[in-house]
Design a protein around this motif. Sequence first.
Motif, PDB file in Angstrom:
ATOM      1  N   LYS A   1       0.745  -1.189   0.220  1.00  0.00           N
ATOM      2  CA  LYS A   1       0.169   0.153  -0.017  1.00  0.00           C
ATOM      3  C   LYS A   1       0.956   1.237  -0.007  1.00  0.00           C
ATOM      4  CE  LYS A   1      -3.648   2.445   2.552  1.00  0.00           C
ATOM      5  NZ  LYS A   1      -4.296   2.539   3.684  1.00  0.00           N
ATOM      6  N   ARG A   2       1.889   1.140   0.776  1.00  0.00           N
ATOM      7  CA  ARG A   2       2.752   2.485   0.992  1.00  0.00           C
ATOM      8  C   ARG A   2       3.587   2.554  -0.359  1.00  0.00           C
ATOM      9  NH1 ARG A   2       3.336   7.391   1.954  1.00  0.00           N
ATOM     10  NH2 ARG A   2       5.579   8.112   2.548  1.00  0.00           N
ATOM     11  N   ILE A   3       3.992   1.397  -0.917  1.00  0.00           N
ATOM     12  CA  ILE A   3       4.823   1.336  -2.025  1.00  0.00           C
ATOM     13  C   ILE A   3       4.054   2.183  -3.089  1.00  0.00           C
ATOM     14  CG2 ILE A   3       5.729   0.030  -3.891  1.00  0.00           C
ATOM     15  CD1 ILE A   3       6.648  -1.786  -1.616  1.00  0.00           C
ATOM     16  N   ASN A   4       2.662   1.792  -3.192  1.00  0.00           N
ATOM     17  CA  ASN A   4       1.790   2.305  -4.101  1.00  0.00           C
ATOM     18  C   ASN A   4       1.584   3.629  -4.166  1.00  0.00           C
ATOM     19  OD1 ASN A   4       1.643  -0.226  -5.706  1.00  0.00           O
ATOM     20  ND2 ASN A   4      -0.248  -1.102  -4.614  1.00  0.00           N
ATOM     21  N   GLU A   5       1.373   4.020  -2.653  1.00  0.00           N
ATOM     22  CA  GLU A   5       1.255   5.645  -2.309  1.00  0.00           C
ATOM     23  C   GLU A   5       2.337   6.431  -2.989  1.00  0.00           C
ATOM     24  OE1 GLU A   5       0.507   5.472   1.764  1.00  0.00           O
ATOM     25  OE2 GLU A   5      -1.420   4.918   1.480  1.00  0.00           O
ATOM     26  N   LEU A   6       3.648   5.851  -2.683  1.00  0.00           N
ATOM     27  CA  LEU A   6       4.784   6.688  -3.357  1.00  0.00           C
ATOM     28  C   LEU A   6       4.809   6.681  -4.755  1.00  0.00           C
ATOM     29  CD1 LEU A   6       7.255   5.618  -0.525  1.00  0.00           C
ATOM     30  CD2 LEU A   6       6.219   7.673  -0.872  1.00  0.00           C
TER      31      LEU A   6
ATOM     32  N   GLU B   1       3.556  14.305  -8.769  1.00  0.00           N
ATOM     33  CA  GLU B   1       4.344  15.478  -8.113  1.00  0.00           C
ATOM     34  C   GLU B   1       5.807  15.152  -7.992  1.00  0.00           C
ATOM     35  OE1 GLU B   1       3.391  16.305  -4.019  1.00  0.00           O
ATOM     36  OE2 GLU B   1       1.475  15.592  -4.923  1.00  0.00           O
ATOM     37  N   GLY B   2       6.162  13.957  -7.944  1.00  0.00           N
ATOM     38  CA  GLY B   2       7.553  13.682  -7.739  1.00  0.00           C
ATOM     39  C   GLY B   2       7.804  13.498  -6.348  1.00  0.00           C
ATOM     40  N   LEU B   3       8.918  12.658  -6.000  1.00  0.00           N
ATOM     41  CA  LEU B   3       9.234  12.345  -4.566  1.00  0.00           C
ATOM     42  C   LEU B   3      10.360  13.277  -4.136  1.00  0.00           C
ATOM     43  CD1 LEU B   3       9.010   8.417  -4.880  1.00  0.00           C
ATOM     44  CD2 LEU B   3       7.220   9.791  -4.167  1.00  0.00           C
ATOM     45  N   THR B   4      10.444  13.426  -2.691  1.00  0.00           N
ATOM     46  CA  THR B   4      11.627  13.988  -2.059  1.00  0.00           C
ATOM     47  C   THR B   4      12.750  13.034  -2.042  1.00  0.00           C
ATOM     48  OG1 THR B   4      10.717  13.348   0.006  1.00  0.00           O
ATOM     49  CG2 THR B   4      10.046  15.721  -0.686  1.00  0.00           C
TER      50      THR B   4
ATOM     51  N   GLU C   1      13.919  12.038   0.714  1.00  0.00           N
ATOM     52  CA  GLU C   1      13.635  11.004   1.814  1.00  0.00           C
ATOM     53  C   GLU C   1      12.408   9.905   1.276  1.00  0.00           C
ATOM     54  OE1 GLU C   1      11.352  11.533   5.877  1.00  0.00           O
ATOM     55  OE2 GLU C   1      13.402  12.876   5.605  1.00  0.00           O
ATOM     56  N   GLU C   2      11.641  10.632   0.614  1.00  0.00           N
ATOM     57  CA  GLU C   2      10.623   9.601  -0.034  1.00  0.00           C
ATOM     58  C   GLU C   2      11.190   8.495  -0.989  1.00  0.00           C
ATOM     59  OE1 GLU C   2       6.322  12.261   0.424  1.00  0.00           O
ATOM     60  OE2 GLU C   2       7.926  12.804  -1.383  1.00  0.00           O
ATOM     61  N   THR C   3      12.102   8.862  -1.634  1.00  0.00           N
ATOM     62  CA  THR C   3      12.621   8.031  -2.769  1.00  0.00           C
ATOM     63  C   THR C   3      13.575   7.101  -1.913  1.00  0.00           C
ATOM     64  OG1 THR C   3      13.040   9.817  -4.428  1.00  0.00           O
ATOM     65  CG2 THR C   3      14.371   7.903  -4.698  1.00  0.00           C
ATOM     66  N   LYS C   4      14.295   7.455  -0.839  1.00  0.00           N
ATOM     67  CA  LYS C   4      15.031   6.554  -0.198  1.00  0.00           C
ATOM     68  C   LYS C   4      13.815   5.565   0.455  1.00  0.00           C
ATOM     69  CE  LYS C   4      19.111   9.229   0.742  1.00  0.00           C
ATOM     70  NZ  LYS C   4      19.840  10.020   1.641  1.00  0.00           N
TER      71      LYS C   4
END
Length: 83
Positions: A12-17, A24-27, A29-32
Motif C-alpha cells: 500500500k505504501r509503495i503504491n502511494e509513493l 508530483e515527484g518524490l523528495t 527522503e521519500e525516494t529512499k
Amino acid sequence: MAESKEQDALLKRINELAHKNKEEGLTEEETKERDRLRKEYLKNFREAMRSNIEMMRIFDKEGKEVTPEKVREIQRKKGLRDD
C-alpha cells in the motif's frame, strides 16, 4: 497471516509513493523510503515463496512422488521428512 498484513501494508505504501511520484515527484527522503520498502517487500516475498516450495511434495499422475531431491534434502534437514 501477520506476514500477509505486513506485506499488504508495504505494498500500500509503495503504491502511494508510486502514485505521488507520477503526480508530483518524490523528495529524496521519500525516494529512499520507496527503495527500502521495495527491498523489504521483495525479501519477504522471496522468503515466503521459498518456504512454500520447501514444504511441497510433488506427485505424478500415477501417485508416485517426484519431489526433486534437492527439495527432499531441505525437508529432511528441517525434520519434515523421515525417509
